[in-house]
Enzyme design. Structure first.
Site, PDB file in Angstrom:
ATOM      1  N   HIS A 182      41.648  40.574  44.152  1.00  0.00           N
ATOM      2  CA  HIS A 182      40.635  39.820  43.420  1.00  0.00           C
ATOM      3  C   HIS A 182      41.355  38.711  42.652  1.00  0.00           C
ATOM      4  CE1 HIS A 182      38.314  43.827  43.640  1.00  0.00           C
ATOM      5  NE2 HIS A 182      37.970  43.035  44.637  1.00  0.00           N
ATOM      6  N   GLU A 238      41.819  38.173  38.826  1.00  0.00           N
ATOM      7  CA  GLU A 238      42.536  39.200  38.048  1.00  0.00           C
ATOM      8  C   GLU A 238      44.010  38.820  37.954  1.00  0.00           C
ATOM      9  OE1 GLU A 238      39.196  42.323  39.672  1.00  0.00           O
ATOM     10  OE2 GLU A 238      41.288  42.720  40.160  1.00  0.00           O
ATOM     11  N   HIS A 277      45.068  45.663  39.675  1.00  0.00           N
ATOM     12  CA  HIS A 277      43.807  44.964  39.376  1.00  0.00           C
ATOM     13  C   HIS A 277      43.591  44.754  37.879  1.00  0.00           C
ATOM     14  CE1 HIS A 277      41.603  45.239  43.321  1.00  0.00           C
ATOM     15  NE2 HIS A 277      42.635  46.029  43.563  1.00  0.00           N
ATOM     16  N   GLU A 331      44.167  49.550  36.865  1.00  0.00           N
ATOM     17  CA  GLU A 331      43.272  48.583  36.222  1.00  0.00           C
ATOM     18  C   GLU A 331      43.804  48.236  34.836  1.00  0.00           C
ATOM     19  OE1 GLU A 331      40.689  47.162  37.588  1.00  0.00           O
ATOM     20  OE2 GLU A 331      40.217  48.443  39.321  1.00  0.00           O
TER      21      GLU A 331
HETATM   22 ZN    ZN Z   1      39.873  44.082  41.134  1.00  0.00          ZN
END
Ligand code: ZN
Length: 381
Positions: free
Chosen positions: A167, A170, A260, A336
């Protein structure tokens, strides 16, 4: 006054700039998909003027809960990014109030990580005696998909894969990789030396360079969410996943980490693999050991807050770390980091940022070393 965004990762739509107290903006969507949340622009000619910027479509962003307790980042020199305290989400709009000290100021959703910095990172890594940079192929728009390989091929070495920035918005994920690489390629670090001796590391610092340059939040240039492409990657529409998966099939995988950022949760956490069909008790024990080792070295990391079970539903095996856990049966985790701040170790000045992501990346070597010590394929011929 003027607002511009025609630069690397720039993204905003300007509706009205007539009144400094009512600057009307819209978050711009990814180039070939509807996701929007990332913004990055320059405001000119507002030194000393109190400005009030309103992002009118904040409610339709990919993660509207991401605006709760969020604070915009800003920089005058594009090196040091600070948080704007007067950021609030009200009536479906994101409102940022600030009085810039200079005539040129940059605002962004999170501290950017530019494509030029990515090129500098891979060029620097290529100079290291401990690493090689390989070209896996090309992205949709013809950018290089860089793979960094650390370690000398030898029997019994554990193949470790780490990918970041599927992504593209990010950016903390690539800051993380930069920190990890700086420690991993340090000739004086004993842990790094042992890891380089015992593992083969395959690191993709940016899975989605097209999306990154375009200022996309979530998709590549063809509008694909790469972290939903792992079961059946398309060589044309999602070559980034196709190429990495192909190389992974060649090398095997004994540990996988996918890096992420999460828009909503103000914590550093893992999304784990228990829900993956066939995930063994042995893999679960190794996963628990890995997580415990990470918690022991980084107070930024915690295990209390994270995703609820069932979050990904039918899509589960289209996600990178879940697909890898299923295919290779190894420890396979999604890390994350917050876009906001880390609620268990907050910093009012900068929130979560690039530097903190780098320290977290460096800390990841400790659980990696622990994993190698327990890994049967470490045995030498
Ligand atoms: Zn992500």
């Amino acid at each position: 006054m003027k607002i511009s965004s025609n630069f690397d990762a720039g993204a905003i739509e300007v509706l009205s700039l007539d009144d400094p107290q009512a600057i009307r903006l819209r978050l711009r969507s990814d180039n070939a998909a509807d996701f929007h949340q990332w913004f990055y622009f320059r405001l000119l000619g507002a030194a000393g003027k109190p400005v009030r910027m309103v992002f009118e479509n904040a409610a339709s962003a990919a993660y509207p809960d991401g605006w709760q307790d969020y604070r915009c980042v800003a920089s005058y020199d594009r090196q040091h990014w600070f948080r704007i305290a007067d950021t609030r989400y009200q009536n479906g709009e994101l409102v940022v109030e600030h009085t810039p000290e200079r005539d040129s100021v940059y605002y962004a959703y999170f501290e950017p990580y530019s494509h030029e910095r990515h090129l500098d990172l891979t060029a620097r890594v290529a100079q290291s005696p401990f690493a090689q940079v390989r070209d896996l192929g090309s992205t949709v728009e013809g950018r290089d998909l860089d793979l960094i390989v650390v370690g000398q091929p030898a029997p019994g070495r554990l193949p470790v894969w780490l990918i970041a920035r599927q992504h593209p918005g990010e950016t903390m994920a690539e800051w993380f990789v930069e920190g990890l690489l700086e420690r991993l390629l340090d000739g004086a670090d004993p842990l790094a030396r042992r890891i380089r001796e015992q593992a083969m590391l395959y690191i993709v610092p940016n899975m989605n360079p097209d999306g990154a340059v375009r200022g996309n939040l979530r998709t590549n240039a063809a509008g694909r969410n790469l972290n939903r492409e792992w079961r059946t990657p398309d060589p044309v529409a999602s070559p980034e996943v196709f190429l990495v998966r192909q190389e992974m099939e060649r090398t095997g995988c004994g540990l996988f980490l996918d890096i992420h950022g999460d828009e909503t949760l103000p914590y550093v956490f893992f999304s784990t693999a228990e829900e993956v069909p066939g995930f063994s008790a042995e893999a679960a024990a190794a996963q628990a050991r890995f997580i415990e080792a990470f918690a022991a070295v980084s107070p930024d990391f915690q295990t209390r807050e994270g995703y609820q079970p069932g979050r990904f539903g039918e899509e589960l095996l289209t996600l990178a770390s879940k697909w890898v856990a299923h295919r290779f049966g190894c420890v396979s985790l999604t890390l994350e980091m917050p876009f906001k701040d880390n609620a268990i170790l907050p910093d009012a000045q900068v929130g979560w940022n690039g530097a903190r992501s780098k320290r977290l990346g460096a800390a990841m070597l400790d659980p990696l070393w622990r994993h190698l010590q327990h890994s049967p394929s470490r045995a030498r011929d």
